[in-house]
Design a protein around this motif. Structure first.
Motif, mmCIF file in Angstrom:
data_model
loop_
_atom_site.group_PDB
_atom_site.id
_atom_site.type_symbol
_atom_site.label_atom_id
_atom_site.label_comp_id
_atom_site.label_asym_id
_atom_site.label_seq_id
_atom_site.Cartn_x
_atom_site.Cartn_y
_atom_site.Cartn_z
ATOM 1 N N VAL A 187 27.357 -38.965 55.591
ATOM 2 C CA VAL A 187 27.511 -37.811 54.695
ATOM 3 C C VAL A 187 26.153 -37.257 54.289
ATOM 4 N N LEU A 188 25.237 -38.114 53.884
ATOM 5 C CA LEU A 188 23.915 -37.651 53.454
ATOM 6 C C LEU A 188 23.188 -36.958 54.602
ATOM 7 N N THR A 189 23.219 -37.568 55.785
ATOM 8 C CA THR A 189 22.556 -36.970 56.947
ATOM 9 C C THR A 189 23.180 -35.625 57.308
ATOM 10 N N GLY A 190 24.505 -35.572 57.292
ATOM 11 C CA GLY A 190 25.202 -34.341 57.658
ATOM 12 C C GLY A 190 24.896 -33.191 56.715
ATOM 13 N N LEU A 191 24.884 -33.450 55.419
ATOM 14 C CA LEU A 191 24.588 -32.385 54.445
ATOM 15 C C LEU A 191 23.180 -31.838 54.644
ATOM 16 N N ILE A 192 22.219 -32.735 54.838
ATOM 17 C CA ILE A 192 20.831 -32.297 55.011
ATOM 18 C C ILE A 192 20.677 -31.460 56.277
ATOM 19 N N LEU A 193 21.207 -31.940 57.389
ATOM 20 C CA LEU A 193 21.045 -31.231 58.662
ATOM 21 C C LEU A 193 21.751 -29.880 58.653
ATOM 22 N N ASN A 194 22.941 -29.818 58.062
ATOM 23 C CA ASN A 194 23.684 -28.563 58.048
ATOM 24 C C ASN A 194 22.963 -27.483 57.252
ATOM 25 N N PHE A 195 22.430 -27.839 56.114
ATOM 26 C CA PHE A 195 21.762 -26.820 55.304
ATOM 27 C C PHE A 195 20.391 -26.470 55.861
ATOM 28 N N MET A 196 19.732 -27.398 56.504
ATOM 29 C CA MET A 196 18.485 -27.055 57.187
ATOM 30 C C MET A 196 18.753 -26.088 58.339
ATOM 31 N N ASN A 197 19.861 -26.302 59.054
ATOM 32 C CA ASN A 197 20.201 -25.397 60.150
ATOM 33 C C ASN A 197 20.610 -24.015 59.631
ATOM 34 N N TYR A 198 21.342 -23.977 58.523
ATOM 35 C CA TYR A 198 21.780 -22.688 57.968
ATOM 36 C C TYR A 198 20.587 -21.825 57.569
ATOM 37 N N PHE A 199 19.552 -22.444 57.017
ATOM 38 C CA PHE A 199 18.367 -21.696 56.604
ATOM 39 C C PHE A 199 17.283 -21.664 57.693
ATOM 40 N N ASN A 200 17.684 -22.024 58.935
ATOM 41 C CA ASN A 200 16.789 -21.942 60.099
ATOM 42 C C ASN A 200 15.532 -22.805 59.959
#
Length: 396
Positions: A187-200
């Motif tokens: 969960v922690l890894t997924g949240l970080i990666l998803n929001f980093m990808n959303y903001f490029n």
């Protein structure tokens, strides 16, 4: 010759070329003559300019009514744009019920934990919660890639709220602690990666690795969770998850090595989204099966949480239908009808909620769904909602 006056011609002066399209005045030197723009030559591209300046008003062409009848009226365009905006607001407003979705369950679990009544938390199946959590996390990746901001917020709230419930189940020893630790890391890894990808902010290679991970993970977990739900009525085995894991790894490796056709690569790319939807769809099945096996524990289930789940998913149905997103529509409709309304049916049959509460929820859900189908049919100018559903299924 007599009687004729012979005139001697003047010597010819050299001609000076005037600049094209100039207005000549004899009192001005040639260099001071001002240029004027050329008159437009009537062509299909500028005929409206030519006719405006050269053809009298009474002789200008008027629009032909028979051609006009095939054009979409401004009112229908405006109505479609308004419905587009309104469905986006509906999806955004789903944040509120999803924010409150697990709150009644969290408060009820906290009361039982403080009272030392850990057995009451067995009414909440940890496998069902884990299924919903993984589904929300995978759907978060799906919507982050599509930049659907409203859906991203909804899925993030779903991940966080379900994770809190899972933490309470781990505290009550209703969930194995080692599974809880692995879930927390994912969960922690997924949240970080998803929001980093959303903001490029994320490298494309890392994002592809994450997509491969959730594809393999989702495809492996789904059959295993479905199998484990019915244990001990069927033998306990890790065979379904193991077979699915091998198949998922093979599919991802072949896709990355270019061993699949274009259609095959697209299919592998869509697996994560569909497994996420199926995981999310299995969550109510697991919950209702648990209620069937342990009807006495139904009091540990919050009816208000089920109602909020029904409302929150129902608010996203019009948006998913309008943009013709079959996966989103399938997940939202299933969760609204089976997770929310389906569990309310179980609670009503087991006399955990009143008849008036159940009937009001049922009427509201069916009226809302009917209005969404009718409005979509109207703004697209169709005669039947079946046309909208056909386009949704065919992806047109």
């Amino acid at each position: 010759m007599e009687g004729c006056l012979l005139l001697k011609p003047f010597p010819k002066a050299p001609l000076q070329k005037l600049p094209p399209h100039s207005h000549y005045h004899p009192s001005l030197p040639l260099k001071q003559h001002t240029l004027s723009p050329p008159k437009p030559i009537p062509t299909p591209l500028n005929f409206h300019l030519y006719t405006k300046n050269t053809i009298p008003l009474s002789h200008r062409l008027k629009p032909i009514k028979s051609l006009n009848s095939d054009l979409q009226s401004p009112n229908s365009n405006s109505e479609k744009e308004n419905w587009d905006s309104l469905t986006a607001k509906f999806a955004a407003s789903a944040n509120l019920p999803f924010l409150l979705l697990q709150l009644p369950q969290i408060l009820l679990n906290a009361q039982n934990l403080l009272a030392g009544n850990k057995s009451a938390l067995l009414a909440v199946p940890w496998l069902g919660m884990l299924t919903g959590l993984l589904g929300n996390l995978s759907l978060l990746s799906y919507f982050a890639k599509k930049k659907e901001k409203e859906a991203i917020v909804v899925q993030t709230l779903g991940v966080i709220s379900i994770y809190v419930v899972i933490a309470q189940l781990a505290m009550a020893e209703a969930m194995p602690f080692e599974y809880y630790l692995v879930t927390s890391a994912v969960v922690l890894t997924g949240l970080i990666l998803n929001f980093m990808n959303y903001f490029n902010f994320l490298d494309a290679g890392i994002w592809r690795f994450w997509e491969d991970f959730i594809t393999i993970g989702g495809l492996s977990v789904l059959p295993q969770v479905m199998w484990s739900t019915f244990v001990p009525y069927i033998p306990n085995s890790v065979l379904p998850g193991s077979v699915a894991f091998v198949m998922a790894v093979a599919a991802v490796v072949m896709a990355r090595m270019g061993k699949l056709s274009k259609e095959g690569v697209q299919f592998v790319g869509s697996i994560s989204g569909w497994t996420a939807t199926l995981l999310f769809m299995w969550m109510p099945v697991s919950q209702m099966w648990t209620s069937y096996l342990n009807p006495d524990n139904i009091k540990g289930l919050s009816a208000f949480s089920m109602l909020l789940a029904m409302i929150g998913n129902g608010l996203m149905i019009p948006r998913a239908l309008f943009i013709r997103d079959l996966m989103w529509f399938t997940g939202a409709t299933w969760a609204s009808f089976l997770y929310g309304w389906g569990n309310l049916i179980c609670m009503y049959c087991l006399k955990s909620i009143s008849r008036d509460f159940f009937l009001a929820a049922t009427l509201g859900l069916f009226v809302w769904t009917g209005v969404a189908l009718w409005k979509d049919t109207k703004v697209y100018g169709y005669n039947s909602p079946l046309r909208s559903l056909k386009e949704l299924i065919q992806g047109t």
